[in-house]
Design a protein around this motif. Structure first.
Motif, PDB file in Angstrom:
ATOM      1  N   ALA A   1       6.272 -11.523  -4.918  1.00 16.63           N
ATOM      2  CA  ALA A   1       5.207 -12.329  -4.316  1.00 16.63           C
ATOM      3  C   ALA A   1       5.120 -12.077  -2.814  1.00 16.63           C
ATOM      4  N   GLY A   2       6.276 -11.979  -2.156  1.00 17.73           N
ATOM      5  CA  GLY A   2       6.285 -11.712  -0.713  1.00 17.73           C
ATOM      6  C   GLY A   2       5.689 -10.364  -0.371  1.00 17.73           C
ATOM      7  N   ALA A   3       6.018  -9.351  -1.142  1.00 11.20           N
ATOM      8  CA  ALA A   3       5.488  -8.001  -0.894  1.00 11.20           C
ATOM      9  C   ALA A   3       4.011  -7.904  -1.248  1.00 11.20           C
ATOM     10  N   SER A   4       3.570  -8.727  -2.174  1.00  6.31           N
ATOM     11  CA  SER A   4       2.177  -8.702  -2.612  1.00  6.31           C
ATOM     12  C   SER A   4       1.209  -9.131  -1.514  1.00  6.31           C
ATOM     13  N   ILE A   5       1.655  -9.976  -0.627  1.00  2.06           N
ATOM     14  CA  ILE A   5       0.770 -10.496   0.421  1.00  2.06           C
ATOM     15  C   ILE A   5       0.279  -9.373   1.336  1.00  2.06           C
ATOM     16  N   PRO A   6       1.161  -8.658   2.037  1.00  2.00           N
ATOM     17  CA  PRO A   6       0.649  -7.579   2.892  1.00  2.00           C
ATOM     18  C   PRO A   6       0.060  -6.428   2.086  1.00  2.00           C
ATOM     19  N   ALA A   7       0.556  -6.197   0.867  1.00  2.00           N
ATOM     20  CA  ALA A   7       0.014  -5.105   0.042  1.00  2.00           C
ATOM     21  C   ALA A   7      -1.447  -5.365  -0.297  1.00  2.00           C
ATOM     22  N   ASN A   8      -1.792  -6.599  -0.630  1.00  2.00           N
ATOM     23  CA  ASN A   8      -3.185  -6.909  -0.953  1.00  2.00           C
ATOM     24  C   ASN A   8      -4.077  -6.899   0.286  1.00  2.00           C
ATOM     25  N   ILE A   9      -3.541  -7.284   1.412  1.00  2.00           N
ATOM     26  CA  ILE A   9      -4.308  -7.185   2.659  1.00  2.00           C
ATOM     27  C   ILE A   9      -4.628  -5.716   2.938  1.00  2.00           C
ATOM     28  N   ALA A  10      -3.621  -4.859   2.799  1.00  2.00           N
ATOM     29  CA  ALA A  10      -3.812  -3.429   3.044  1.00  2.00           C
ATOM     30  C   ALA A  10      -4.800  -2.825   2.056  1.00  2.00           C
ATOM     31  N   GLU A  11      -4.630  -3.148   0.780  1.00  2.00           N
ATOM     32  CA  GLU A  11      -5.525  -2.579  -0.226  1.00  2.00           C
ATOM     33  C   GLU A  11      -6.957  -3.032  -0.006  1.00  2.00           C
ATOM     34  N   GLY A  12      -7.139  -4.316   0.253  1.00  2.00           N
ATOM     35  CA  GLY A  12      -8.481  -4.831   0.485  1.00  2.00           C
ATOM     36  C   GLY A  12      -9.143  -4.215   1.702  1.00  2.00           C
ATOM     37  N   HIS A  13      -8.384  -4.064   2.774  1.00  2.00           N
ATOM     38  CA  HIS A  13      -8.927  -3.456   3.992  1.00  2.00           C
ATOM     39  C   HIS A  13      -9.354  -2.022   3.750  1.00  2.00           C
ATOM     40  N   SER A  14      -8.661  -1.364   2.847  1.00  2.00           N
ATOM     41  CA  SER A  14      -8.932   0.047   2.581  1.00  2.00           C
ATOM     42  C   SER A  14     -10.077   0.263   1.593  1.00  2.00           C
ATOM     43  N   ARG A  15     -10.593  -0.808   1.028  1.00  2.00           N
ATOM     44  CA  ARG A  15     -11.722  -0.709   0.101  1.00  2.00           C
ATOM     45  C   ARG A  15     -13.022  -0.493   0.875  1.00  2.00           C
TER      46      ARG A  15
ATOM     47  N   MET B   1     -11.853  -2.699  13.472  1.00  2.00           N
ATOM     48  CA  MET B   1     -10.458  -2.473  13.146  1.00  2.00           C
ATOM     49  C   MET B   1     -10.374  -1.185  12.336  1.00  2.00           C
ATOM     50  N   GLN B   2      -9.675  -0.212  12.869  1.00  2.00           N
ATOM     51  CA  GLN B   2      -9.575   1.095  12.232  1.00  2.00           C
ATOM     52  C   GLN B   2      -8.590   1.118  11.070  1.00  2.00           C
ATOM     53  N   HIS B   3      -7.482   0.444  11.210  1.00  2.00           N
ATOM     54  CA  HIS B   3      -6.427   0.547  10.221  1.00  2.00           C
ATOM     55  C   HIS B   3      -5.841  -0.827   9.929  1.00  2.00           C
ATOM     56  N   TYR B   4      -5.475  -1.059   8.666  1.00  2.00           N
ATOM     57  CA  TYR B   4      -4.915  -2.361   8.288  1.00  2.00           C
ATOM     58  C   TYR B   4      -3.642  -2.694   9.047  1.00  2.00           C
ATOM     59  N   ARG B   5      -2.899  -1.684   9.490  1.00  2.00           N
ATOM     60  CA  ARG B   5      -1.656  -1.953  10.228  1.00  2.00           C
ATOM     61  C   ARG B   5      -1.920  -2.615  11.568  1.00  2.00           C
ATOM     62  N   GLU B   6      -3.170  -2.574  12.028  1.00  2.00           N
ATOM     63  CA  GLU B   6      -3.538  -3.237  13.277  1.00  2.00           C
ATOM     64  C   GLU B   6      -3.796  -4.732  13.073  1.00  2.00           C
ATOM     65  N   LEU B   7      -3.967  -5.155  11.836  1.00  2.00           N
ATOM     66  CA  LEU B   7      -4.231  -6.563  11.554  1.00  2.00           C
ATOM     67  C   LEU B   7      -2.961  -7.388  11.752  1.00  2.00           C
ATOM     68  N   LEU B   8      -3.048  -8.398  12.583  1.00  2.00           N
ATOM     69  CA  LEU B   8      -1.893  -9.263  12.848  1.00  2.00           C
ATOM     70  C   LEU B   8      -1.429  -9.962  11.571  1.00  2.00           C
ATOM     71  N   VAL B   9      -2.371 -10.333  10.711  1.00  2.00           N
ATOM     72  CA  VAL B   9      -1.998 -11.006   9.467  1.00  2.00           C
ATOM     73  C   VAL B   9      -1.201 -10.065   8.561  1.00  2.00           C
TER      74      VAL B   9
END
Length: 119
Positions: free
Chosen positions: A42-56, A1-9
């Protein structure tokens, strides 16, 4: 997976965050710094943490951020249920939001399991 935006979650998380903003738009003005703010953050935190974690750089960091996203999801569910109980959300709207939460929860668990298998 190249980019977090590709993650369905992540995509589902973004949809849920948008639904949270829409759902709180009719809350009383007096709740702007209360439940409205809590639900939106809380709602915004969910995808934000997925994106941040993927980018680590490391899988363990991604797993940590997925855990934070899961915690934000539980927080969100609690605020949504309270909002329905005090009359800010209809039962139908709550049901729609909780279905989305359940789906994202399962997806986060599946992604965590997949990542843990790599360690």
């Amino acid at each position: 997976m190249q980019h977090y935006r590709e993650l369905l979650v992540w995509q589902k998380g973004m949809m849920l965050a948008r639904l949270c903003y829409e759902s709180t738009g009719e809350f009383p003005r007096s709740e702007i710094f209360g439940l409205t703010s809590q639900i939106r953050r809380a709602g915004a935190s969910i995808p934000a943490n997925i994106a941040e974690g993927h980018s680590r750089s490391h899988t363990k960091e991604f797993l940590n951020h997925l855990s934070i996203a899961k915690g934000s999801l539980a927080e969100l569910e609690t605020h949504l249920i309270l909002s329905q109980q005090i009359g800010f959300l209809t039962e139908e709207r709550l049901a729609l939001l909780l279905v989305q939460c359940d789906e994202i929860s399962r997806m986060l668990a599946s992604l965590r399991k997949s990542l843990e298998a790599r360690l």
